[in-house]
Design a protein around this motif. Structure first.
Motif, PDB file in Angstrom:
ATOM      1  N   SER A  71       0.809  -1.222   0.000  1.00 20.28           N
ATOM      2  CA  SER A  71       0.000   0.000   0.000  1.00 20.28           C
ATOM      3  C   SER A  71       0.844   1.274   0.000  1.00 20.28           C
ATOM      4  CB  SER A  71      -0.909  -0.002   1.229  1.00 20.28           C
ATOM      5  OG  SER A  71      -0.093  -0.044   2.391  1.00 20.28           O
ATOM      6  N   GLN A  72       2.171   1.129   0.103  1.00 14.36           N
ATOM      7  CA  GLN A  72       3.022   2.325   0.123  1.00 14.36           C
ATOM      8  C   GLN A  72       3.283   2.890  -1.272  1.00 14.36           C
ATOM      9  OE1 GLN A  72       5.954  -0.144   2.352  1.00 14.36           O
ATOM     10  NE2 GLN A  72       6.459   1.798   3.319  1.00 14.36           N
ATOM     11  N   ILE A  73       3.049   2.077  -2.273  1.00 16.98           N
ATOM     12  CA  ILE A  73       3.363   2.513  -3.643  1.00 16.98           C
ATOM     13  C   ILE A  73       2.110   2.487  -4.514  1.00 16.98           C
ATOM     14  CG2 ILE A  73       5.765   1.732  -3.558  1.00 16.98           C
ATOM     15  CD1 ILE A  73       4.768  -0.765  -5.191  1.00 16.98           C
ATOM     16  N   SER A  74       2.187   3.186  -5.623  1.00 18.80           N
ATOM     17  CA  SER A  74       1.096   3.156  -6.594  1.00 18.80           C
ATOM     18  C   SER A  74       1.535   2.260  -7.750  1.00 18.80           C
ATOM     19  CB  SER A  74       0.828   4.584  -7.069  1.00 18.80           C
ATOM     20  OG  SER A  74      -0.106   4.569  -8.109  1.00 18.80           O
ATOM     21  N   PHE A  75       1.181   0.983  -7.644  1.00 18.88           N
ATOM     22  CA  PHE A  75       1.646  -0.010  -8.615  1.00 18.88           C
ATOM     23  C   PHE A  75       0.707  -0.085  -9.813  1.00 18.88           C
ATOM     24  CE2 PHE A  75       2.015  -4.708  -9.749  1.00 18.88           C
ATOM     25  CZ  PHE A  75       3.161  -4.539 -10.498  1.00 18.88           C
ATOM     26  N   LEU A  76       1.260   0.222 -10.987  1.00 20.33           N
ATOM     27  CA  LEU A  76       0.428   0.284 -12.199  1.00 20.33           C
ATOM     28  C   LEU A  76       0.402  -1.055 -12.930  1.00 20.33           C
ATOM     29  CD1 LEU A  76      -0.970   2.811 -13.355  1.00 20.33           C
ATOM     30  CD2 LEU A  76       0.905   3.029 -14.977  1.00 20.33           C
ATOM     31  N   GLY A  77       1.338  -1.949 -12.607  1.00 20.37           N
ATOM     32  CA  GLY A  77       1.368  -3.257 -13.271  1.00 20.37           C
ATOM     33  C   GLY A  77       2.654  -3.458 -14.046  1.00 20.37           C
TER      34      GLY A  77
END
Lengths: 339, 339
Positions: free
Chosen positions: A207-213
């Motif tokens: 949840s610390q990062i914004s993972f786009l894939g």
């Protein structure tokens, strides 16, 4: 320029063009960026590299009587040669006498010295080298890590890279919410080698990062991603390939453009435009790569660095110091470890 | 042109621009290269794609009533849809009714169909996809494999790739003694990840190939190497990155070159030269990648292929047939297995 106070220790003996180009880039940075540069190396050689009109009161030289050669095994050389310039540089950071370290010398030795002298940040298993690439969107660079520190990785290493990269992208590159990608060979979640598949799951639930894939090879320079993580083997191949491609394209242009009479006239007319194209593709603009995850700011420059690259490396270090990269990474990676 | 006799089966339903561009490229190849093309797919759709002045007696259509969609899981789709065009294409090769297979459709499905219908050559554990890249030396392409078939490799797979690649480079690309490189992150023997280090030892002691050592990212397009082996993960990242870089550079040229009055005149004068540059960098010139190690000649084209790419893919298949690639690989890899 008025001093802005950042103290940057630089290995004046490291690199193909040391000490002349290192010293030239450092003096320019001191004048134009307001940083205080500590030139580390053999005082006589450094003095000989100073322009004759230099105000010696403005130049700080820190003596280091040994150097590590390119063909030495880095870890043992760093351990053995305690007074090597790269060790002295790291010690200055460790003792709080410098805010950042820069080297264009043996990159393995720089990593080893950073690890041994500064140590790792809590929560980090392996420091990573992060390189900033230009993308198709002129104002939107992408940070790729690791580009060479760790050739065999585990998923949790890549997760740590993602967290560190996000912090750097946000606070130094000014990305509001950095989009993280996992370098992979397909867009679907299930694609990839064993490392990629397991890392994908881990990044999805962080949840610390914004993972786009997943980011495919074709997405690297698209500007869609702000941070791309990969193991240091793939990252290093990609980095060196990208650097070479720029040079190759410029050579093709030089060969093909002036062919024929129309070509010669046309090329002459285009000279200023071609120069601008060269600048857009030139990796010297980026100065160096960051060693993220050690307890200090370290910039690793290209061995072939000339003064402009060194200047840009110092700017990079200054920005990392000003934006408190270490202080911001610290709590993020500590919480990662405790989860 | 007089027929040269090679019979090429092509999946007319596969690819973003199927069947129109596939059919157009195929008809041009039949006319200019002298091959006999078998257009495989739904007859009505193929007929609708033929130009109105087509001599129907010159066109051979092989009916296939099903197709595999891009979002289908390839192995199960290939197994389930026995009358899918890609299966019919491979069956034509297997039954000796065609000498080579070409598809611009789902590449995973093409690989699965080739494996299931044609099988592997004796001595080959895993077939590899080989892509031909242009290098800095205009007449000296480099074959890189694997670029995507096998994401996790063992050293002996890479050894098999090296042997197959050498044969292809020698007999199809006309290299007298193909120099083989191992994609790696340093020049020294001891460099690399676990796979690279173990493969290096294996390639060094293989007498069937001329192993030059490690190839770094910067060496890929240098022209020093004729064949470069790597696992399909790194290779695929590199392939897709390289394709995208070419497009990005062309975009920078389009943006920057015509800027200003001198730029506009210069660019106009340079039109033919710029076209030649585009050709040197355009992957459409290469038509497709080879699936090496299956018991048949297979060319896998880009999903985005238009008629020129298909034409070049057919030429690639024709050259592989004419130069008896399979017959020459066979004894080399058989001896590999028995060692």
């Amino acid at each position: 320029m008025v001093s802005t106070g950042e103290r940057i220790a630089i290995d004046a003996m490291g690199g193909d063009h040391a000490p002349d180009e290192i010293v030239a880039g450092a003096l320019r940075a001191q004048e134009e960026l307001g940083v205080k540069v500590l030139l580390v190396g053999e005082p006589e050689k450094i003095k000989a590299a100073l322009p004759s009109n230099t105000n010696l009161g403005q130049v700080e030289i820190v003596s280091a009587t040994d150097t590590i050669e390119m063909d030495e095994e880095p870890l043992s050389a760093v351990r053995r040669k305690r007074s090597a310039s790269i060790n002295v540089v790291m010690d200055l950071v460790k003792k709080g006498k410098a805010d950042a370290a820069i080297s264009a010398g043996h990159s393995g030795a720089a990593m080893a010295a950073a690890l041994l002298r500064l140590g790792r940040l809590p929560g980090i298993d392996r420091p990573a080298i992060g390189a900033v690439f230009p993308t198709m969107i002129a104002s939107k660079p992408v940070l790729i890590l690791d580009v060479g520190a760790n050739v065999d990785c585990r998923p949790k290493f890549l997760e740590q890279f993602a967290v560190m990269g996000s912090v750097y992208s946000q606070y130094v590159l000014g990305t509001a919410e950095p989009k993280v990608g996992l370098l992979n060979i397909g867009e679907e979640d299930c694609k990839g080698n064993d490392l990629a598949i397991r890392t994908h799951q881990m990044l999805t639930s962080n949840s610390q990062i914004s993972f786009l894939g997943n980011a495919e090879g074709r997405d690297v320079l698209s500007g869609r991603f702000d941070v791309i993580v990969c193991d240091g083997f793939v990252g290093n191949v990609l980095l060196k390939f990208a650097e070479a491609v720029g040079e190759i394209i410029l050579q093709i242009l030089r060969e093909e453009l002036p062919s024929g009479l129309h070509g010669q006239i046309g090329t002459a007319l285009l000279k200023p435009n071609l120069k601008r194209i060269k600048q857009r593709m030139d990796h010297a603009e980026h100065g160096g790569a960051l060693l993220l995850g050690v307890n200090g700011i370290c910039v690793i420059s290209h061995g072939s660095s000339e003064a402009p690259s060194i200047f840009n490396a110092i700017r990079m270090a200054k920005e990392a110091v000003d934006n408190q990269v270490l202080e911001r990474i610290h709590p993020q990676v500590s919480s990662l470890a405790s989860e």
